[in-house]
Design a protein around this motif. Structure first.
Motif, PDB file in Angstrom:
ATOM      1  N   VAL A   1       9.680 -15.623  23.795  1.00  6.36           N
ATOM      2  CA  VAL A   1      10.783 -14.659  23.819  1.00  6.36           C
ATOM      3  C   VAL A   1      11.867 -15.093  22.826  1.00  6.36           C
ATOM      4  O   VAL A   1      12.450 -14.265  22.117  1.00  6.36           O
ATOM      5  CB  VAL A   1      11.373 -14.541  25.243  1.00  6.36           C
ATOM      6  N   GLU A   2      12.123 -16.380  22.771  1.00  7.85           N
ATOM      7  CA  GLU A   2      13.131 -16.898  21.853  1.00  7.85           C
ATOM      8  C   GLU A   2      12.715 -16.701  20.398  1.00  7.85           C
ATOM      9  O   GLU A   2      13.537 -16.355  19.546  1.00  7.85           O
ATOM     10  CB  GLU A   2      13.371 -18.375  22.135  1.00  7.85           C
ATOM     11  N   LYS A   3      11.442 -16.872  20.116  1.00  5.19           N
ATOM     12  CA  LYS A   3      10.957 -16.716  18.738  1.00  5.19           C
ATOM     13  C   LYS A   3      11.050 -15.257  18.278  1.00  5.19           C
ATOM     14  O   LYS A   3      11.498 -14.975  17.166  1.00  5.19           O
ATOM     15  CB  LYS A   3       9.519 -17.230  18.616  1.00  5.19           C
ATOM     16  N   VAL A   4      10.621 -14.326  19.139  1.00  9.55           N
ATOM     17  CA  VAL A   4      10.737 -12.919  18.755  1.00  9.55           C
ATOM     18  C   VAL A   4      12.197 -12.499  18.715  1.00  9.55           C
ATOM     19  O   VAL A   4      12.587 -11.591  17.972  1.00  9.55           O
ATOM     20  CB  VAL A   4       9.921 -12.019  19.721  1.00  9.55           C
ATOM     21  N   GLY A   5      13.039 -13.191  19.505  1.00  8.76           N
ATOM     22  CA  GLY A   5      14.475 -12.918  19.461  1.00  8.76           C
ATOM     23  C   GLY A   5      15.071 -13.251  18.107  1.00  8.76           C
ATOM     24  O   GLY A   5      15.943 -12.530  17.599  1.00  8.76           O
ATOM     25  N   LEU A   6      14.608 -14.341  17.485  1.00  5.25           N
ATOM     26  CA  LEU A   6      15.073 -14.697  16.139  1.00  5.25           C
ATOM     27  C   LEU A   6      14.744 -13.579  15.152  1.00  5.25           C
ATOM     28  O   LEU A   6      15.574 -13.190  14.323  1.00  5.25           O
ATOM     29  CB  LEU A   6      14.422 -16.007  15.689  1.00  5.25           C
ATOM     30  N   TYR A   7      13.530 -13.061  15.253  1.00  3.06           N
ATOM     31  CA  TYR A   7      13.112 -11.971  14.362  1.00  3.06           C
ATOM     32  C   TYR A   7      13.959 -10.719  14.595  1.00  3.06           C
ATOM     33  O   TYR A   7      14.395 -10.068  13.644  1.00  3.06           O
ATOM     34  CB  TYR A   7      11.632 -11.655  14.602  1.00  3.06           C
ATOM     35  N   TRP A   8      14.201 -10.402  15.860  1.00  6.57           N
ATOM     36  CA  TRP A   8      14.963  -9.185  16.180  1.00  6.57           C
ATOM     37  C   TRP A   8      16.402  -9.289  15.678  1.00  6.57           C
ATOM     38  O   TRP A   8      16.960  -8.320  15.153  1.00  6.57           O
ATOM     39  CB  TRP A   8      14.931  -8.937  17.679  1.00  6.57           C
ATOM     40  N   HIS A   9      17.001 -10.460  15.819  1.00  9.93           N
ATOM     41  CA  HIS A   9      18.368 -10.654  15.314  1.00  9.93           C
ATOM     42  C   HIS A   9      18.401 -10.525  13.797  1.00  9.93           C
ATOM     43  O   HIS A   9      19.356  -9.987  13.225  1.00  9.93           O
ATOM     44  CB  HIS A   9      18.909 -12.019  15.730  1.00  9.93           C
ATOM     45  N   PHE A  10      17.362 -11.015  13.144  1.00 10.91           N
ATOM     46  CA  PHE A  10      17.283 -10.893  11.682  1.00 10.91           C
ATOM     47  C   PHE A  10      17.217  -9.431  11.263  1.00 10.91           C
ATOM     48  O   PHE A  10      17.904  -9.001  10.325  1.00 10.91           O
ATOM     49  CB  PHE A  10      16.049 -11.648  11.164  1.00 10.91           C
ATOM     50  N   VAL A  11      16.395  -8.645  11.968  1.00 12.63           N
ATOM     51  CA  VAL A  11      16.278  -7.216  11.666  1.00 12.63           C
ATOM     52  C   VAL A  11      17.624  -6.518  11.840  1.00 12.63           C
ATOM     53  O   VAL A  11      18.021  -5.672  11.024  1.00 12.63           O
ATOM     54  CB  VAL A  11      15.204  -6.569  12.569  1.00 12.63           C
ATOM     55  N   ASP A  12      18.351  -6.881  12.889  1.00 11.60           N
ATOM     56  CA  ASP A  12      19.675  -6.304  13.124  1.00 11.60           C
ATOM     57  C   ASP A  12      20.652  -6.684  12.013  1.00 11.60           C
ATOM     58  O   ASP A  12      21.437  -5.854  11.546  1.00 11.60           O
ATOM     59  CB  ASP A  12      20.231  -6.773  14.467  1.00 11.60           C
ATOM     60  N   LEU A  13      20.606  -7.944  11.612  1.00 14.13           N
ATOM     61  CA  LEU A  13      21.515  -8.417  10.562  1.00 14.13           C
ATOM     62  C   LEU A  13      21.236  -7.718   9.236  1.00 14.13           C
ATOM     63  O   LEU A  13      22.167  -7.326   8.525  1.00 14.13           O
ATOM     64  CB  LEU A  13      21.372  -9.930  10.394  1.00 14.13           C
ATOM     65  N   VAL A  14      19.963  -7.532   8.927  1.00 12.28           N
ATOM     66  CA  VAL A  14      19.604  -6.833   7.689  1.00 12.28           C
ATOM     67  C   VAL A  14      20.144  -5.405   7.710  1.00 12.28           C
ATOM     68  O   VAL A  14      20.651  -4.897   6.702  1.00 12.28           O
ATOM     69  CB  VAL A  14      18.073  -6.827   7.489  1.00 12.28           C
ATOM     70  N   TRP A  15      20.052  -4.752   8.883  1.00 10.81           N
ATOM     71  CA  TRP A  15      20.559  -3.376   8.967  1.00 10.81           C
ATOM     72  C   TRP A  15      22.062  -3.317   8.699  1.00 10.81           C
ATOM     73  O   TRP A  15      22.553  -2.343   8.121  1.00 10.81           O
ATOM     74  CB  TRP A  15      20.255  -2.763  10.332  1.00 10.81           C
ATOM     75  N   VAL A  16      22.793  -4.339   9.109  1.00  8.12           N
ATOM     76  CA  VAL A  16      24.232  -4.372   8.833  1.00  8.12           C
ATOM     77  C   VAL A  16      24.470  -4.308   7.333  1.00  8.12           C
ATOM     78  O   VAL A  16      25.356  -3.579   6.851  1.00  8.12           O
ATOM     79  CB  VAL A  16      24.873  -5.644   9.437  1.00  8.12           C
ATOM     80  N   PHE A  17      23.669  -5.028   6.551  1.00 11.85           N
ATOM     81  CA  PHE A  17      23.815  -5.004   5.100  1.00 11.85           C
ATOM     82  C   PHE A  17      23.354  -3.673   4.514  1.00 11.85           C
ATOM     83  O   PHE A  17      23.997  -3.125   3.610  1.00 11.85           O
ATOM     84  CB  PHE A  17      23.032  -6.159   4.473  1.00 11.85           C
TER      85      PHE A  17
END
Length: 326
Positions: free
Chosen positions: A302-318
């Motif tokens: 869950v923690e590993k997929v959480g890292l990926y999900w946070h990255f996807v969110d951060l990219v969308w901010v840009f």
């Protein structure tokens, strides 16, 4: 004689090297970080290319407030409202993912299940909204014409953009049927025929003095597209090459075609990441329900997929900043 060498138990692990883990992270987490860094470089290249291209065509680049103005089931002009909603939903899903990871640290299966479910729902809402936005962008809202010089001309009345259907009356006089391999030359296929012909649009424009033409050039002081005089508009309209309805990789009713190319490519690439994240989240969600991670004694997946999900969110901010805000 063969000598048997005893290997200490603390060296019998994935990392070897004395049992020490770089940065205190497991092999799986490190590989996820490597992927995130490489993917971040890819998105950085795309956004840098977008920024340089926009700077090159800064005088004629479409204005986001005039392009993204729609809300599902509502008619009217609502600049950026729905895009802001999409962004909020994705960021909220990142919060629920944090809560899922925290619940996993406390071995709380019920809370992990709940927060993973909410994260998946947030992702589905976002990807569904993006699909709707793509559909709206492709279909277009107003229609425009493109001149032989490659300029896109839009129509306004009382300072507000209007659709071709608002002032052009009647149907195409030529009653043309779209040419395809079945009803024409077997080796050729024609693009979709526009609702109105060029002659109809010019005639309707000349008949209504309240209508003006908005060019794709931007007034730097007013931060809006330049509206031409009736005479200048008629001169530009006389150079019409084709009628444009919606946007694709070849034409774009909103202005510069390259804008649509970047929009489809970058938001589509990000959307693919979100869709991939949703699928992975669903798989892990069912594993949580089945008790897989309870038996393992940890919720690191869950923690590993959480890292990926946070990255996807951060990219969308840009992406949101580059496409919609700047």
């Amino acid at each position: 004689m063969e000598a048997n060498i005893a290997i200490p138990s603390d060296e019998k692990n994935t990392w070897s090297g004395g049992g020490k883990k770089p940065f205190g992270a497991s092999y799986g987490k490190m590989m996820m970080w490597f992927f995130i860094v490489s993917d971040a470089l890819t998105f950085s290249g795309f956004l840098a290319a977008y920024g340089l291209t926009r700077f090159k065509f800064i005088d004629s680049w479409p204005i986001a407030d005039e392009v993204f103005t729609h809300i599902p089931f509502f008619h009217g002009n609502y600049p950026m409202i729905y895009v802001a909603f999409m962004t909020f939903v994705l960021i909220a899903s990142s919060v629920t993912m944090v809560l899922a990871v925290d619940a996993g640290h406390h071995m709380n299966k019920k809370k992990v299940t709940l927060y993973m479910f909410l994260t998946i729902i947030g992702g589905l809402i976002f990807i569904g909204s993006q699909a709707w936005e793509w559909n709206t962008f492709i279909k277009g809202s107003y229609g425009a014409v493109k001149t032989t010089e490659g300029k896109v001309l839009q129509f306004v009345k009382d300072g507000h953009q209007i659709a071709l259907s608002d002032f052009v009356v009647g149907e195409r006089e030529d009653h043309r049927v779209e040419h395809s391999k079945k009803n024409g030359l077997w080796f050729e296929k024609e693009g979709t025929i526009s609702t109105y012909s060029i002659d109809q649009i010019i005639t309707a424009y000349n008949a209504d003095p309240s209508i003006h033409i908005k060019s794709e050039l931007i007034d730097a002081d007013k931060k809006q597209k330049v509206i031409l005089s009736r005479e200048a508009g008629a001169a530009q309209l006389a150079k019409t090459k084709m009628v444009v309805e919606g946007a694709n990789l070849e034409v774009n009713e909103y202005g510069n075609t390259i804008f649509a190319d970047f929009f489809f490519f970058i938001t589509g690439f990000h959307g693919f990441h979100v869709l991939s994240g949703i699928i992975i989240n669903i798989i892990i969600f069912f594993n949580v329900i089945l008790g897989t991670y309870e038996r393992r004694g940890h919720y690191e997946m869950v923690e590993k997929v959480g890292l990926y999900w946070h990255f996807v969110d951060l990219v969308w901010v840009f992406v949101f900043t580059f496409f919609y805000l700047v």
